[in-house]
Design a protein around this motif. Sequence first.
Motif, PDB file in Angstrom:
ATOM      1  N   LYS A 315      -1.596   9.620   6.630  1.00  0.00           N
ATOM      2  CA  LYS A 315      -1.119   9.539   5.249  1.00  0.00           C
ATOM      3  C   LYS A 315       0.144   8.681   5.206  1.00  0.00           C
ATOM      4  O   LYS A 315       1.040   8.827   6.037  1.00  0.00           O
ATOM      5  N   THR A 369      -5.185   2.805  -0.176  1.00  0.00           N
ATOM      6  CA  THR A 369      -5.212   4.209   0.255  1.00  0.00           C
ATOM      7  C   THR A 369      -6.402   4.954  -0.339  1.00  0.00           C
ATOM      8  O   THR A 369      -6.923   4.598  -1.386  1.00  0.00           O
ATOM      9  N   GLU A 372      -6.912  10.857  -0.687  1.00  0.00           N
ATOM     10  CA  GLU A 372      -6.053  11.772   0.073  1.00  0.00           C
ATOM     11  C   GLU A 372      -4.801  11.072   0.584  1.00  0.00           C
ATOM     12  O   GLU A 372      -4.046  11.622   1.384  1.00  0.00           O
ATOM     13  N   ASP A 373      -4.556   9.816   0.120  1.00  0.00           N
ATOM     14  CA  ASP A 373      -3.365   9.043   0.464  1.00  0.00           C
ATOM     15  C   ASP A 373      -3.387   8.538   1.906  1.00  0.00           C
ATOM     16  O   ASP A 373      -2.348   8.168   2.457  1.00  0.00           O
ATOM     17  N   GLN A 374      -4.556   8.507   2.535  1.00  0.00           N
ATOM     18  CA  GLN A 374      -4.649   7.945   3.882  1.00  0.00           C
ATOM     19  C   GLN A 374      -4.692   6.418   3.800  1.00  0.00           C
ATOM     20  O   GLN A 374      -5.301   5.848   2.894  1.00  0.00           O
TER      21      GLN A 374
END
Length: 396
Positions: A315, A369, A372-374
């Motif tokens: 993240k 991203t 999940e903001d990865q």
Amino acid sequence: MVKVKIKNLYKIFGRQPERAIKLLEEGKTKEEILKRTNQVVGLVDVSLSINAGGIFVVMGLSGSGKSTLVRCLNRLIEPTKGEILIDGKNIVEMSYKQLLEVRRKKMSMVFQSFALLPHLTVMDNVAYGLKIQGVPRDQRVEKAKQTLNTVGLQGWEDSYPQQLSGGMQQRVGLARALANDPDILLMDEAFSALDPLIRGDMQDELMDLQSKMNKTIIFITHDLDEALKLGDRIALMKDGRIVQIGTSEEILQSPATSYVERFVENVDRAKVLTAESVMKKPKPVVYLKDGPRFALRKMKEHGISSIFVVDQGKKVKGLLIAERAAQAIKDGSKRLGGYLETDYAKVPPNMIVSDIFKLMDRGLPVAVTSQEDQLLGIIVRGAIIQGLAGEVGNNE
């Protein structure tokens, strides 16, 4: 899941279709067959699969066979040879009674010419198909009202078609097609008769409706920009044949023939390409646990002046600029947390390039991203320029 499957479909307009098909198999062209036999070749050995719940666009120039194809799907035009499977059932072999049931319950059609009945109100036009099915009036009126609300025409129920603008008339046609809740929506040049601004609005509205309805939409157009905007997948036709099937990016980046290449050469790629197609893989990155000296070494190795920092779950936590890493070393800090730039651009993988340009005015890289903001990828200005020039490779 495959909703519609077409296998080896032919349509010959004339009294000796078998002769025309034999000549096609011998390699004769559409023009040669017309000259020899006075028969018109509509479709040639068309095979394709259409998944449920998407917008599948069939496009081509006039005479390419696209409208013939969509009319074969509900047998408004009778195929000469081949199979059309809807939910695994071949409609080419169906009796007229069985076909009527499919037309009434499984699919609806929206025409370019609106095809509204001028003596009926908007309400009665929308409810007309339900009336033909024998649905009681109170039920069909309720359903028509709901559908008119869906397409933004509440309050116009008692108006007549001639009192409406072209865009509003097409909304009525769309509402009528949706009123019986079909699985499949066939749209034959549905927006071609509209002014450009109204046409753009209708395209946006269709995409918005599709996000809510999740129908299987088969959309016919001769307009490449419209096809690229609407289509989850696109089939490009020429002389009754499918010359390429793919996503808009696949067709833009890897045209299958010189014909397709000429077709797409003037497309504004910035309005079609997405972040996912121009991003680089997220290498290098550093982790929160890494110190500023390690981060500076990574930047030096790769010839970059900034680097994304992620946690153990990949993240994104921020962007570390070389000057800030140097300051951390000067301060004697072994941690990166207090030196990260948080005012950087993050975009989803499906954002179009033209919108990403606006986020790059500071010269910083853009993070692509997941929900999940990865960190999925990194975009720098050079990658966008390569993409617009048609040089997108394997995202390395």
